[in-house]
Write an enzyme that holds these catalytic residues in place. Structure first.
Site, mmCIF file in Angstrom:
data_model
loop_
_atom_site.group_PDB
_atom_site.id
_atom_site.type_symbol
_atom_site.label_atom_id
_atom_site.label_comp_id
_atom_site.label_asym_id
_atom_site.label_seq_id
_atom_site.Cartn_x
_atom_site.Cartn_y
_atom_site.Cartn_z
ATOM 1 N N ASP A 194 0.967 -1.138 -0.291
ATOM 2 C CA ASP A 194 0.084 0.048 0.031
ATOM 3 C C ASP A 194 0.685 1.119 0.076
ATOM 4 O OD1 ASP A 194 0.917 -0.607 2.407
ATOM 5 O OD2 ASP A 194 -1.314 0.018 3.648
ATOM 6 N N ASP A 238 7.024 0.898 2.734
ATOM 7 C CA ASP A 238 6.664 0.484 1.490
ATOM 8 C C ASP A 238 7.148 1.089 0.324
ATOM 9 O OD1 ASP A 238 3.739 -0.543 1.914
ATOM 10 O OD2 ASP A 238 3.973 0.624 2.468
ATOM 11 N N ASN A 294 -3.349 1.810 4.273
ATOM 12 C CA ASN A 294 -2.359 3.206 4.876
ATOM 13 C C ASN A 294 -2.992 4.258 3.588
ATOM 14 O OD1 ASN A 294 -0.509 4.058 3.441
ATOM 15 N ND2 ASN A 294 1.046 2.476 4.462
ATOM 16 N N THR A 299 2.984 -5.792 2.758
ATOM 17 C CA THR A 299 3.431 -5.413 3.328
ATOM 18 C C THR A 299 2.544 -4.107 3.610
ATOM 19 O OG1 THR A 299 4.622 -3.606 1.643
ATOM 20 C CG2 THR A 299 5.662 -5.383 2.939
ATOM 21 N N PHE A 319 -1.053 -1.807 12.848
ATOM 22 C CA PHE A 319 -2.175 -1.165 11.610
ATOM 23 C C PHE A 319 -2.083 -2.044 11.010
ATOM 24 C CE2 PHE A 319 -2.837 0.696 7.304
ATOM 25 C CZ PHE A 319 -3.932 1.493 7.821
ATOM 26 N N ASN A 320 -1.545 -3.391 10.133
ATOM 27 C CA ASN A 320 -2.134 -3.669 8.200
ATOM 28 C C ASN A 320 -2.687 -4.611 9.141
ATOM 29 O OD1 ASN A 320 -0.364 -2.136 6.541
ATOM 30 N ND2 ASN A 320 1.508 -3.963 7.335
ATOM 31 N N HIS A 357 9.514 -0.549 9.513
ATOM 32 C CA HIS A 357 8.674 -1.884 9.167
ATOM 33 C C HIS A 357 8.080 -2.689 8.285
ATOM 34 C CE1 HIS A 357 6.857 0.252 12.749
ATOM 35 N NE2 HIS A 357 6.277 1.198 11.725
ATOM 36 N N ASP A 358 8.811 -2.303 7.067
ATOM 37 C CA ASP A 358 8.298 -3.084 5.501
ATOM 38 C C ASP A 358 10.145 -3.405 5.360
ATOM 39 O OD1 ASP A 358 5.771 -2.697 5.773
ATOM 40 O OD2 ASP A 358 5.232 -1.091 4.625
#
Ligand code: RIB
Ligand code: CA
Length: 305
Positions: free
Chosen positions: A9, A14, A38, A122, A163-164, A240-241
């Site tokens: 996203d 990402d 997101n 992701t 979140f994801n 994160h991703d």
């Protein structure tokens, strides 16, 4: 060579995952699928097309799901900005277009290459859940599913949810319960990659010495991402991703434990929690526990050259 499909996203981290994959000599990206997460599907697709065109990453981009399976869509514009990827300026007029339906692309690519394709997600797991429902044979034909999502401890969007997963818990429940080989990069491991001022300074110095478009896009995205995270969560952002891509480039940077995990879809306070049902050697879910932070940032730095 690791072959992969990235379903994302496209927001700031990402995008860094895409930059890393582009810079990695041992990865072959078969295609990127943009999914609502997101930000809206339109924004995620636009961001992916613009970014890949800008950095001359010759990879097909596909269109994924417009929103979660059941719940109302949530976005994260406080973190990623109104476009879903504020910061970098893409001046070229976009020519690149979506190559079509992302879910069919995922299914066809995995089924035509059994045991070969890593599926990396992701964003929310909407596309992956739909693909599994449409063609369950992908569960055993995919090499592995690597996801950024979940947490064994606290959440980042509610006290218990990441979140994801929170963005589409019903999809995540399908994915976590289908038996597919999952490598879960949750907050437990990704929060070990909080970006430092020293790392940013090192990138800025290198950019002056030896400019690269990827590094410039990284710096511009990070300037926005650091400011928004400092404001919204009072800490610098985690990568994160990019952890998912770093794992594919060099798995030895990470350590895992096998856990039984289920996803809460009913709880008033715990909706979207990845519930840890304990360590179990027979589980198909490998949970990222530790990353070599120093080596991770060295790898990220090298990828941006
Ligand atoms: O919780 C972190 C996840 O949500 C990442 O995928 C990031 O892109 C954010 O939107
Ligand atoms: Ca993401």
């Amino acid at each position: 060579m690791e072959r992969l499909i990235l379903d994302c996203d496209t927001g700031q981290d990402d995008a860094i995952a895409i930059l890393m994959a582009h810079g990695a000599k041992n990865l072959a990206v078969e295609g990127i699928v943009a999914v609502a997460g997101n930000t809206t599907l339109e924004n995620a697709l636009e961001n992916t097309l613009k970014l890949t065109e800008d950095i001359d990453f010759n990879v097909p981009v596909y269109t994924g799901s417009r929103g979660p399976l059941i719940r109302k869509q949530i976005v994260a514009s406080a973190i990623h900005g109104e476009s879903g990827y504020d910061g970098p300026v893409f001046t070229k007029k976009r020519i690149k277009k979506s190559c079509g339906n992302g879910i069919d692309f995922i299914i066809n690519t995995i089924m035509q290459n059994p045991g070969e394709i890593n599926l990396v997600a992701t964003g929310p797991l909407t596309d992956i859940a739909i693909a599994i429902k449409k063609e369950p044979k992908i569960i055993t034909s995919v090499k592995r599913l690597i996801i950024m999502g979940g947490s064994l401890s606290k959440g980042n969007v509610t006290p218990s949810a990441e979140f994801n997963i929170y963005a589409d818990p019903e999809a995540a429940k399908i994915v976590f319960n289908c038996g597919i080989e999952i490598y879960m990069m949750g907050l437990d491991v990704t929060k070990q990659t909080i970006v430092s001022k020293d790392f940013m300074q090192k990138c800025i110095v290198k950019q002056k010495e030896k400019p690269s478009r990827s590094r410039q896009v990284f710096i511009d995205g990070m300037n926005f991402y650091i400011a928004s995270c400092m404001k919204a969560i009072r800490e610098a952002p985690s990568m994160h991703d990019p952890c998912c891509i770093a794992f594919l480039i060099n798995p030895s940077l990470f350590s895992f434990e096998k856990h039984l995990i289920d996803v809460e879809t009913k709880g008033e306070l715990t909706y979207g929690e990845t519930v840890d049902l304990g360590i179990n050697e027979n589980s198909n879910i490998h949970v990222g526990i530790k990353v070599d932070t120093k080596q991770f940032f060295e790898l990220l730095f090298q990828s941006l050259q």
